[in-house]
Design a protein around this motif. Structure first.
Motif, PDB file in Angstrom:
ATOM      1  N   VAL A 242      -5.170  26.947  -5.580  1.00 17.96           N
ATOM      2  CA  VAL A 242      -4.131  26.029  -5.120  1.00 17.96           C
ATOM      3  C   VAL A 242      -3.188  26.741  -4.163  1.00 17.96           C
ATOM      4  CG1 VAL A 242      -2.086  24.748  -5.875  1.00 17.96           C
ATOM      5  CG2 VAL A 242      -4.251  24.484  -7.108  1.00 17.96           C
ATOM      6  N   SER A 243      -2.788  27.969  -4.496  1.00 14.38           N
ATOM      7  CA  SER A 243      -1.814  28.655  -3.644  1.00 14.38           C
ATOM      8  C   SER A 243      -2.396  28.951  -2.266  1.00 14.38           C
ATOM      9  CB  SER A 243      -1.302  29.929  -4.319  1.00 14.38           C
ATOM     10  OG  SER A 243      -2.343  30.861  -4.437  1.00 14.38           O
ATOM     11  N   ASN A 244      -3.638  29.376  -2.234  1.00 17.00           N
ATOM     12  CA  ASN A 244      -4.301  29.641  -0.957  1.00 17.00           C
ATOM     13  C   ASN A 244      -4.445  28.349  -0.144  1.00 17.00           C
ATOM     14  OD1 ASN A 244      -5.766  30.837   1.075  1.00 17.00           O
ATOM     15  ND2 ASN A 244      -7.617  31.187  -0.139  1.00 17.00           N
TER      16      ASN A 244
ATOM     17  N   ASP B  53       3.284  23.901 -14.368  1.00 16.44           N
ATOM     18  CA  ASP B  53       3.305  25.282 -14.814  1.00 16.44           C
ATOM     19  C   ASP B  53       2.952  26.218 -13.645  1.00 16.44           C
ATOM     20  OD1 ASP B  53       3.285  26.844 -17.579  1.00 16.44           O
ATOM     21  OD2 ASP B  53       1.774  27.741 -16.243  1.00 16.44           O
ATOM     22  N   PRO B  54       3.651  27.362 -13.527  1.00 13.65           N
ATOM     23  CA  PRO B  54       3.362  28.284 -12.412  1.00 13.65           C
ATOM     24  C   PRO B  54       1.883  28.721 -12.351  1.00 13.65           C
ATOM     25  CG  PRO B  54       5.328  28.995 -13.593  1.00 13.65           C
ATOM     26  CD  PRO B  54       4.761  27.842 -14.361  1.00 13.65           C
ATOM     27  N   SER B  55       1.231  28.782 -13.503  1.00 13.08           N
ATOM     28  CA  SER B  55      -0.169  29.221 -13.529  1.00 13.08           C
ATOM     29  C   SER B  55      -1.086  28.264 -12.754  1.00 13.08           C
ATOM     30  CB  SER B  55      -0.665  29.323 -14.968  1.00 13.08           C
ATOM     31  OG  SER B  55      -0.721  28.031 -15.542  1.00 13.08           O
ATOM     32  N   PHE B  56      -0.574  27.074 -12.537  1.00 12.12           N
ATOM     33  CA  PHE B  56      -1.299  26.052 -11.793  1.00 12.12           C
ATOM     34  C   PHE B  56      -1.737  26.553 -10.416  1.00 12.12           C
ATOM     35  CE2 PHE B  56      -1.745  22.020  -9.621  1.00 12.12           C
ATOM     36  CZ  PHE B  56      -2.266  21.213 -10.609  1.00 12.12           C
ATOM     37  N   ALA B  57      -0.870  27.357  -9.804  1.00 13.46           N
ATOM     38  CA  ALA B  57      -1.131  27.833  -8.441  1.00 13.46           C
ATOM     39  C   ALA B  57      -2.366  28.711  -8.360  1.00 13.46           C
ATOM     40  CB  ALA B  57       0.091  28.590  -7.914  1.00 13.46           C
ATOM     41  N   GLU B  58      -2.745  29.305  -9.483  1.00 16.01           N
ATOM     42  CA  GLU B  58      -3.889  30.217  -9.472  1.00 16.01           C
ATOM     43  C   GLU B  58      -5.207  29.501  -9.789  1.00 16.01           C
ATOM     44  OE1 GLU B  58      -3.254  32.924  -8.049  1.00 16.01           O
ATOM     45  OE2 GLU B  58      -1.154  32.274  -8.139  1.00 16.01           O
ATOM     46  N   ARG B  59      -5.100  28.244 -10.165  1.00  8.99           N
ATOM     47  CA  ARG B  59      -6.343  27.518 -10.464  1.00  8.99           C
ATOM     48  C   ARG B  59      -7.014  27.048  -9.179  1.00  8.99           C
ATOM     49  NH1 ARG B  59      -4.406  23.292 -14.921  1.00  8.99           N
ATOM     50  NH2 ARG B  59      -6.582  22.624 -14.814  1.00  8.99           N
TER      51      ARG B  59
END
Lengths: 389, 253
Positions: free
Chosen positions: B101-103, B136-142
């Motif tokens: 997601v972040s990328n 949740d911040p971890s969302f960005a890494e999914r």
């Protein structure tokens, strides 16, 4: 215990074949080519391979009439020798598992032995470059890594040849070996190679296999353990283009106690006649208590018509293990994904790059040799640019 | 002021037995700062309108024009439309394996803004926007949409809406599949973007419940591939009370 996952591919692009028994080959491993019947193509170990494109490596008609230019860059303390067939170091890490590997063993005249002495920790990698200059070649190379040595080894394959070879990695007690083998052949090359790693007590063997080129590439990375506490990490990355056949057949033979293995291979395919095969066999023998193993294969099909066969297989003879599992999944890069990314302003070419780069990122990071990583990324970009053009 | 003008738009899709006309002359003008709700029964062509505006290759434009500030939108590729300021929040966002997601967000923002956002301010911007959407911040890494629940997918769409700040936002059934809490959170996100006054919103929905959170200026009834009635917010109340039956019975579809 064993778990298998298969994510549907959304089309007839991928086939996860039935598991097969790791040891169910048409003949047991042997150094003698005469012990293997000429394959007809329906054998378990040959059923995915286009025999007619092996240029006679499988039936004894390929006469060694070619050459490869070999360059070895060895840091101080690392020795390189050319030895005869009777050298005691030849063949220690394992026997040929199929007819072509046995043909290679029966046909080579001189073997190359690269020795990293005990406790040596060269600052630079050992680099072995083989450049095919046409014709049929056979080869045998032994990497003898002494006790507690730590070294990185880069095997680079370019140019054109029809080649069958055996490569041995004899990893001494407590040693740490990282091998990066890059198959960047010309589009006409044929390459069949068996990699035998014999992992010593408490030793660590890490292999990164990168396959881009060739008409047919068929590799057998195989690991066995000489004592307890060994660790093997086998990573692979392949980018299969239209008309290419790239096959990776792995075996991790857990014969000693308390050893670990982790296998992760990822491939991307593009073009209607791109064909990839991944076989991941793991055998946990009765004596191999405390084994911890996992294997994974992921494929990304970029265009219609490409085909992957992915067959993970786990054979367990003892329940006294830490863990054992495998996973295989093949997915497509679809028009809907392209639309989604483009609908966020991302141009088509970049969208495709984003997906492929993301897919391979974790494996590229495993290499740990910056110039190889950079070259790999550049090569990936070039492959993608080709597919878009 | 940005204006999206749709004039006499005809769209067909290829089906068995040849092309089938779905949109039969849509006329609509959406100006920056306005919110238009398009309401209609299933199969009336609402989603076709949304995807046609975004440029999905499945739909063939057979007539009419779409312009954004006078520029021909129909002549643009999908990514050009997005860069011109058209955003489609999808009903069924697509999984993109291997892309975090972040990328994805950063690549998209770079494409839309024409330059890579400065890392420090960008990270903060994403983090704060995610917090407001209760993600949740971890969302960005999914990986993009991979294994997301229905609610997570919609939040992720609205996260993009907030970050990309389009001129025209098309929200295709953003309310579908959301529980009441998620509907509130998502609606608040849409309202934050609307409050900037810089976006024209085209809210496509089957149900009136999202209109309790997102107040439209104009309501259009869509049936048989065109707008059959337009009015103010009171039209939504009428639909709530009477349903779509009167529009579908008269043979318009």
């Amino acid at each position: 215990m064993a778990e298998a996952q298969s994510i549907p591919a959304g089309g007839a692009v991928a086939v996860a074949a039935e598991s097969t028994v790791a040891t169910r080959m048409s003949a047991p491993p042997s150094f003698d080519v005469a012990d293997f019947p000429v394959p007809h193509g329906r054998e378990e170990e040959w059923r995915f391979t286009p025999l007619e494109r092996l240029r006679g490596l499988h039936d004894g008609t390929a006469v060694a009439d070619g050459s490869v230019k070999a360059e070895i860059v060895a840091p101080d303390g690392v020795t390189v020798e050319t030895v005869g067939r009777d050298d005691p170091r030849v063949g220690r890490a394992g026997k040929p598992a199929d007819r072509v590997a046995a043909q290679a063993f029966s046909a080579f005249e001189k073997a190359t032995v690269v020795t990293v002495p005990a406790e040596a920790v060269p600052a630079e990698p050992v680099r072995v470059s083989l450049h095919g200059e046409g014709g049929v070649t056979y080869g045998h190379t032994v990497f003898d890594i002494g006790r507690f040595a730590e070294v990185v080894l880069i095997l680079d394959h370019t140019g054109d040849t029809v080649r069958a070879a055996n490569v041995e990695f004899q990893v001494g007690e407590g040693a740490k070996l990282t091998v990066v083998s890059v198959q960047d052949w010309a589009d006409t090359a044929v390459h069949c190679s068996q990699h035998n790693a014999l992992v010593g007590r408490d030793a660590t063997f890490k292999s990164v296999v990168v396959t881009f080129g060739g008409d047919v590439v068929r590799l057998h990375p195989r690991v066995s353990y000489a004592g307890p506490g060994g660790e093997a990490e086998l990573y692979g990355l392949y980018f299969t283009d239209n008309g290419q056949h790239q096959e990776h057949r792995l075996l991790v033979d857990h014969s000693a106690a308390n050893c670990r293995s982790n296998v992760a291979y990822k491939g991307a395919l593009q073009g209607a006649r791109a064909r990839a095969v991944w076989i991941g066999d793991v055998l946990i023998r009765a004596a191999a208590t405390g084994t911890d193993t996992y294997e994974l294969n992921r494929n990304l099909v970029l265009t219609d018509g490409a085909r992957v066969d992915s067959v993970p297989n786990l054979e367990i003879e003892t329940g006294e293990i830490v863990g054992a599992g495998h996973a295989s999944a093949t997915g497509r890069f679809e028009d809907e994904q392209l639309f989604y990314l483009m609908a966020r302003g991302i141009p088509a070419e970049e969208a495709r790059r984003l997906v492929v780069r993301g897919f391979f990122a974790e494996l590229v990071q495993q290499i740990g040799v910056p110039d190889v990583e950079e070259r790999l990324i550049a090569r990936l970009e070039a492959e993608l640019a080709e597919s878009i053009a | 002021m940005a204006t999206l003008e749709i004039h006499d738009l005809h769209v067909s899709v290829d089906g068995e037995g040849g092309p089938k006309e779905i949109l039969r002359g849509v006329d609509l003008t959406v100006k920056q700062g306005e919110t238009h709700a398009i309401m209609g029964p299933n199969g009336s062509g609402k989603s076709t309108l949304a995807y046609s505006l975004a440029g999905h290759p499945k739909y063939t434009i057979t007539g009419g024009t779409v312009t954004l500030d006078g520029e021909d939108v129909l002549d643009m590729s999908v990514d050009e439309r997005a860069r011109a300021g058209v955003f489609l929040a999808m009903q069924y966002p697509v999984e993109v394996p291997g892309v975090s997601v972040s990328n994805f967000l950063r690549t998209s923002a770079t494409a839309i803004r024409g330059e890579a956002p400065r890392l420090r301010t960008w990270v903060k911007e994403v983090k704060e926007t995610m917090q407001r959407l209760e993600m949740d911040p971890s969302f960005a890494e999914r990986n993009v949409n991979e294994g997301f629940s229905g609610g997570e997918k919609k939040r992720h769409e609205i996260l993009q809406l907030e970050l990309l700040k389009p001129k025209i936002a098309i929200l295709d059934e953003t309310d579908s599949g959301l529980d009441i809490d998620a509907l509130r959170i998502v609606s608040e996100g849409v309202n934050r973007v609307r409050d900037s006054g810089e976006v024209g919103t085209l809210l496509i929905t089957h149900y009136t419940r999202i209109l309790r959170y997102i107040k439209p200026d104009h309501v259009h009834v869509f049936a048989g591939g065109r707008i059959v009635e337009s009015g103010g917010p009171e039209l939504a109340d009428k639909l709530e009370a009477e349903g779509y039956e009167q529009y579908t019975k008269g043979g318009v579809s």
